[in-house]
Design a protein around this motif. Structure first.
Motif, short mmCIF file in Angstrom:
data_model
loop_
_atom_site.label_atom_id
_atom_site.label_comp_id
_atom_site.label_asym_id
_atom_site.label_seq_id
_atom_site.Cartn_x
_atom_site.Cartn_y
_atom_site.Cartn_z
N CYS A 30 0.84 -1.21 0.00
CA CYS A 30 0.00 0.00 0.00
C CYS A 30 0.87 1.26 0.00
CB CYS A 30 -0.92 0.01 1.21
SG CYS A 30 -2.29 -1.16 1.07
N THR A 31 1.97 1.25 0.75
CA THR A 31 2.88 2.40 0.74
C THR A 31 3.44 2.60 -0.66
OG1 THR A 31 3.48 1.98 3.05
CG2 THR A 31 5.00 3.34 1.78
N ALA A 32 3.82 1.50 -1.31
CA ALA A 32 4.38 1.59 -2.66
C ALA A 32 3.32 2.02 -3.67
CB ALA A 32 4.98 0.25 -3.06
N CYS A 33 2.08 1.54 -3.50
CA CYS A 33 1.01 1.88 -4.45
C CYS A 33 0.67 3.37 -4.33
CB CYS A 33 -0.22 1.01 -4.21
SG CYS A 33 -1.50 1.19 -5.48
N ALA A 34 0.63 3.88 -3.11
CA ALA A 34 0.37 5.32 -2.93
C ALA A 34 1.43 6.13 -3.66
CB ALA A 34 0.39 5.67 -1.43
N ASP A 35 2.67 5.70 -3.55
CA ASP A 35 3.77 6.45 -4.18
C ASP A 35 3.73 6.33 -5.70
OD1 ASP A 35 6.12 8.09 -3.69
OD2 ASP A 35 7.21 6.43 -4.60
N ALA A 36 3.37 5.16 -6.18
CA ALA A 36 3.26 4.97 -7.63
C ALA A 36 2.08 5.77 -8.19
CB ALA A 36 3.12 3.48 -7.96
N ARG B 65 9.65 2.68 5.02
CA ARG B 65 8.65 3.49 4.30
C ARG B 65 9.32 4.52 3.39
NH1 ARG B 65 3.28 5.12 7.32
NH2 ARG B 65 2.48 3.07 7.78
N VAL B 66 10.33 5.17 3.91
CA VAL B 66 11.01 6.20 3.11
C VAL B 66 11.68 5.56 1.89
CG1 VAL B 66 12.87 7.91 3.14
CG2 VAL B 66 11.30 7.74 5.09
N LEU B 67 12.30 4.41 2.07
CA LEU B 67 12.94 3.73 0.94
C LEU B 67 11.90 3.22 -0.06
CD1 LEU B 67 15.98 1.65 2.24
CD2 LEU B 67 15.91 3.99 1.42
N THR B 68 10.75 2.79 0.45
CA THR B 68 9.68 2.34 -0.44
C THR B 68 9.24 3.49 -1.35
OG1 THR B 68 8.96 0.68 1.15
CG2 THR B 68 7.34 1.33 -0.49
N ARG B 69 9.38 4.71 -0.86
CA ARG B 69 9.13 5.89 -1.70
C ARG B 69 10.37 6.30 -2.48
NH1 ARG B 69 5.71 7.19 2.85
NH2 ARG B 69 7.41 8.24 3.88
N GLN B 70 11.41 5.45 -2.43
CA GLN B 70 12.64 5.67 -3.21
C GLN B 70 13.32 7.00 -2.88
OE1 GLN B 70 11.52 5.06 -7.35
NE2 GLN B 70 9.82 3.81 -6.62
N HIS B 71 13.29 7.33 -1.61
CA HIS B 71 13.87 8.61 -1.15
C HIS B 71 14.97 8.38 -0.13
CE1 HIS B 71 10.92 12.19 -1.82
NE2 HIS B 71 11.40 11.72 -2.93
N PRO B 72 16.01 7.66 -0.45
CA PRO B 72 16.96 7.32 0.60
C PRO B 72 17.85 8.50 0.94
CG PRO B 72 17.71 6.44 -1.48
CD PRO B 72 16.46 7.21 -1.76
N SER B 73 17.70 9.04 2.14
CA SER B 73 18.64 10.07 2.56
C SER B 73 19.82 9.38 3.21
CB SER B 73 17.99 11.04 3.54
OG SER B 73 18.03 10.55 4.85
N ARG B 74 20.98 9.91 2.95
CA ARG B 74 22.19 9.39 3.57
C ARG B 74 22.07 9.40 5.09
NH1 ARG B 74 25.37 10.33 -0.83
NH2 ARG B 74 24.78 12.51 -1.11
N GLU B 75 21.51 10.50 5.61
CA GLU B 75 21.42 10.65 7.08
C GLU B 75 20.51 9.57 7.69
OE1 GLU B 75 20.89 13.03 4.90
OE2 GLU B 75 22.23 14.71 5.33
#
Lengths: 123, 123, 123, 123
Positions: A30-36, B65-75
């Motif tokens: 669901c997290t991935a689908c929201a983002d897609a 969750r952040v990585l699932t949105r493909q937003h990996p921050s280094r920090e």
């Protein structure tokens, strides 16, 4: 991990593990689908889908944690069923056009099934 | 789900998927280890382990969750590495006595490895 | 609740409470801003803002929990600072047009300040 | 933030805000109570309290997010009521001895009240 739990487990282990796994998969999907959905050109038509995805992800993640502590409340399983059903219905409407919605609807239906089987065993 | 993402993905897909999977497994294992520690007769000696488990579960779940949105921050990856390392070290101290700590330490080390490989690819 | 904690607290209580409060406010404001952005006619131009809001909400919520357990890791505070700064910068770009982005940018800046003051006290 | 929402809000604003605030306070208080219980000498007698605290924190945090998106499902509010009631009852048993349990029971009862008032308005 359940095998390493130092006390007796009052629940059906198979149903519990199946529910935890389905919840984890559903929350992530669901997290991935929201983002897609957010990345689609037609994002404006996917608003409801995004909100429903985010709701379902939050409810499944919380339920996954509670079940991991082997504390399944009937009410929480029912809330989870409702969230999964709402998200599945919404995603199914876009499944023909968006592969991520098709996959997400499947994850929601699988989670709905696993939670309702665990719920039936509680009663 | 990454294959269904409607835009290009800027990250190495293999490393990203490996990190997301390791984070999900680590978050769940830490939640379960905290609960198993709490059920041990010697719970008083496992206080630090429980707190470290809960911290690691929270940080890994947010990073997942952040990585699932493909937003990996280094920090954030560095914070996750620190949480996994702290939890692995603490669980390793109890691994001889408690199977759940042994399994949890492994999950934390696997997550540390996956996050550090993704971090290296970002730099 | 900190006054009811049964042991000594190693951190500056004022800075800790200020950080926890700012994190809770920021997590909630970011969740609300993401949802308000999603309801805007120009949602397609707010995609980055929504993702950044969701990331910031997740990182702040996890950091709030870890700090509530009085376990502030330097790395996690730095990750939180980075998330708040990114979200503030993005929301500031839309603050003239969207009141929710203006309020959200303020919450992120306040959280950035509270976390950096706590971080400074740790070092 | 609700005033900055770009569309009409279908719910009673006062009840919605009261519920969101009570959920945020309850989630944080339960997280803090679990940690304070863990630090008590008599931690072994507080196991149930800790688990119930953690469950309530997870359910309230998820419900807070869903309500912030103005999506109150009856089922989720009922699950939240059940979690708050269970946690209040458990904390009330220790309220005479532990100040953190006394404060936590109050937060749970306040949250139960706010959620049940919102639920009543939905029906």
């Amino acid at each position: 991990m359940l095998d390493a739990y130092p006390r007796e487990i009052a629940l059906d282990r198979g149903l519990l593990v199946a529910a935890i796994d389905a919840l984890a998969a559903c929350a992530q999907t669901c997290t991935a689908c929201a983002d897609a959905c957010l990345a689609e050109d037609m994002v404006a038509e996917l608003r409801t889908c995004i909100r429903t995805n985010l709701d379902c992800a939050d409810v499944c993640a919380a339920t996954e944690r509670v079940l991991t502590r082997q504390h399944p409340s009937r009410e929480l399983l029912q809330a989870c069923l409702a969230a999964c059903r709402a998200c599945a219905e919404e995603c199914e409407r876009h499944a023909g056009m968006h592969e991520h919605c098709r996959v997400c609807a499947q994850a929601c239906r699988a989670c709905e099934k696993a939670c309702s089987e665990l719920l039936a065993a509680l009663q």
